[in-house]
Scaffold this active site. Structure first.
Site, PDB file in Angstrom:
ATOM      1  N   LYS A  59      -3.941  16.495  14.910  1.00  0.00           N
ATOM      2  CA  LYS A  59      -3.788  15.129  14.410  1.00  0.00           C
ATOM      3  C   LYS A  59      -4.881  14.265  15.019  1.00  0.00           C
ATOM      4  O   LYS A  59      -5.451  14.601  16.067  1.00  0.00           O
ATOM      5  CB  LYS A  59      -2.414  14.564  14.797  1.00  0.00           C
ATOM      6  CG  LYS A  59      -1.910  13.472  13.867  1.00  0.00           C
ATOM      7  CD  LYS A  59      -1.429  14.036  12.529  1.00  0.00           C
ATOM      8  CE  LYS A  59      -0.896  12.935  11.612  1.00  0.00           C
ATOM      9  NZ  LYS A  59      -0.294  13.492  10.387  1.00  0.00           N
TER      10      LYS A  59
ATOM     11  N   ASP B  94      -3.477   9.972   6.420  1.00  0.00           N
ATOM     12  CA  ASP B  94      -2.180   9.590   6.984  1.00  0.00           C
ATOM     13  C   ASP B  94      -2.085   8.086   6.755  1.00  0.00           C
ATOM     14  O   ASP B  94      -2.773   7.542   5.874  1.00  0.00           O
ATOM     15  CB  ASP B  94      -2.102   9.971   8.476  1.00  0.00           C
ATOM     16  CG  ASP B  94      -0.674   9.895   9.034  1.00  0.00           C
ATOM     17  OD1 ASP B  94       0.092  10.831   8.786  1.00  0.00           O
ATOM     18  OD2 ASP B  94      -0.343   8.902   9.707  1.00  0.00           O
TER      19      ASP B  94
END
Length: 448
Positions: A129, A169
């Site tokens: 991430k 995201d």
């Protein structure tokens, strides 16, 4: 079992000592560690090899500065992150988040969750991430472009089609992915497989935009059918109004459900007749406007600056699709009063630990985001496959694969819970099913 409890307690103490201020990461890690106790009891070799000790520590973390220039000529500096968490089953895969709240704790919690989510898809992708504390809201296209170019200038040193493949995201949609890919290509040549969520004209996949929202509904439908229930006629609260929320609204409506709420960071709307998809898409996808605009265009709707979860209305299903820790204990208790039977997360960790306890006390069936929102990364992995083969699959083909993957995730989670005598605990089932695949790979690969 005493050996297992001691091992888990030692791991929690290690996290507390190393990362005392990383609240979100500790929340995510502790929840998983507790759920894995039955697995460790059955597989003491994982304790001997200290598999969980390795799993909770990222393989590597990059933090860097991002200099960029605003339209008024001022120089700005933001902070960038990439956590490459675990590659036991494949290259790192996970999104980039652009939001003022982004810090190392947020990125680590998201990367840790991503390990299990990616494992559940059945596809060969590891967990990672990244992101920045840059806020794209209110910025011009030129400012966003300059930021993305500066961000990718550093990030490109650490990623690759077979190493680490970022995606979008919160705050990173098609516009941002385009700017990021353009800069990567400028520095490294054309490699479509380096990012997912790309535009259809340069290697993107059909159904990627819809994937997380559609996947959430496919999982939910499988869950309801297994409980001799159905989506048709159900009243649903959705939070958020980004891609996940919009396409969950679309697919839920297709199944005959009625979505009565949506929200953004300013407030929420309630429409007892059901949210109008076309109006929401116009406001959010075309105008990039605020959710409050909806009530100016739909007479039956009302607007509140409170949380959507504070609205005291009757409904059947909660789909939190906004951000982490958006539902607290009191709001979870109100769900029980309102008649909620199911909570399925479209966002990552939107329920606090206290809220999850409240769900279970009220016999509300709860599904964690690592299972129910895995559709986005699943189609991202399918996009990687198309890029590798230089092919483009039809929308129907991708959507059908997505549906099959989400139904399979439900089966895996349900089976894992039952295998360990945990009933309908889909949280533990998802954690166990995701962990077992990664743990086996780590065990077989030795001390790495």
């Amino acid at each position: 079992m005493e050996e297992v409890n001691t091992y888990i307690d030692d791991l929690k103490n290690t996290i507390e000592q190393r990362d005392p201020d990383q609240t979100e990461f500790k929340e995510a890690a502790f929840e998983v560690l507790d759920d894995l106790k039955p697995v460790l009891k059955r597989h003491p070799e994982y304790i001997k090899r200290n598999i969980l000790g390795s799993l909770i520590e990222p393989e590597r973390i990059f933090q860097f500065r991002i200099p960029w220039m605003a339209d008024d000529g001022t120089f700005k500096i933001n902070r960038g992150f990439r956590v490459q968490y675990n590659s036991a089953i494949g290259p790192y895969k996970g999104g980039l988040r652009l939001h003022p709240s982004v810090n190392l704790s947020i990125v680590k919690f998201l990367g840790f969750e991503q390990i299990f989510k990616n494992s559940l898809t059945g596809l060969p992708i590891g967990g990672g991430k990244g992101g920045s504390d840059f806020d794209p809201k209110g910025k011009s296209d030129a400012e966003v472009m300059r930021f993305c170019q500066s961000f990718m200038t550093e990030l490109q040193k650490h990623i690759g089609p077979d190493l680490d493949v970022p995606a979008g995201d919160i705050g990173v949609g098609g516009r941002e992915i385009g700017f990021l890919y353009g800069q990567y290509k400028r520095l490294n040549g054309s490699k479509p497989g380096i990012l997912t969520g790309k535009g259809l004209t340069y290697g993107g996949s059909l159904a990627r935009t819809e994937a997380t929202g559609f996947g959430l509904i496919y999982y939910l439908n499988a869950l309801l059918e297994d409980h001799n229930d159905h989506l048709s006629g159900k009243r649903i609260k959705i939070s958020g109004s980004g891609n996940v929320a919009i396409y969950a609204l679309q697919r839920a409506t297709d199944f005959g459900a009625k979505v009565v709420t949506m929200s953004d960071s300013d407030g929420c709307i309630y429409d007892p007749n059901g949210i109008d998809l076309n109006v929401i898409k116009q406001i959010k996808e075309v105008e990039r406007g605020r959710i409050s605009e909806y009530v100016k265009r739909v007479e039956t709707a009302t607007y509140s600056m409170d949380s959507v979860w504070d609205l005291d209305v009757d409904y059947d299903i909660a789909l939190p699709c906004a951000t982490q820790n958006e539902i607290n204990e009191k709001q979870a208790e109100l769900m029980n009063v309102n008649g909620v039977k199911y909570v399925a997360e479209g966002a990552n960790m939107p329920s606090t630990p206290e809220a999850i306890i409240a769900y279970k006390k009220s016999n509300i069936i709860y599904v964690p985001g690592k299972a129910s929102n895995a559709g986005g990364v699943a189609v991202s992995a399918l996009e990687m496959s198309q890029n590798s083969e230089r092919l483009s699959w039809s929308f129907e083909e991708v959507d059908n694969q997505l549906k099959n993957i989400m139904e399979d995730i439900y089966v895996k989670s349900s089976k894992a819970a039952k295998d360990y005598d945990l009933g309908d605990d889909y949280q533990a089932g998802a954690n166990i099913a995701g962990f077992e695949k990664v743990a086996q790979a780590m065990y077989q690969q030795g001390l790495v």
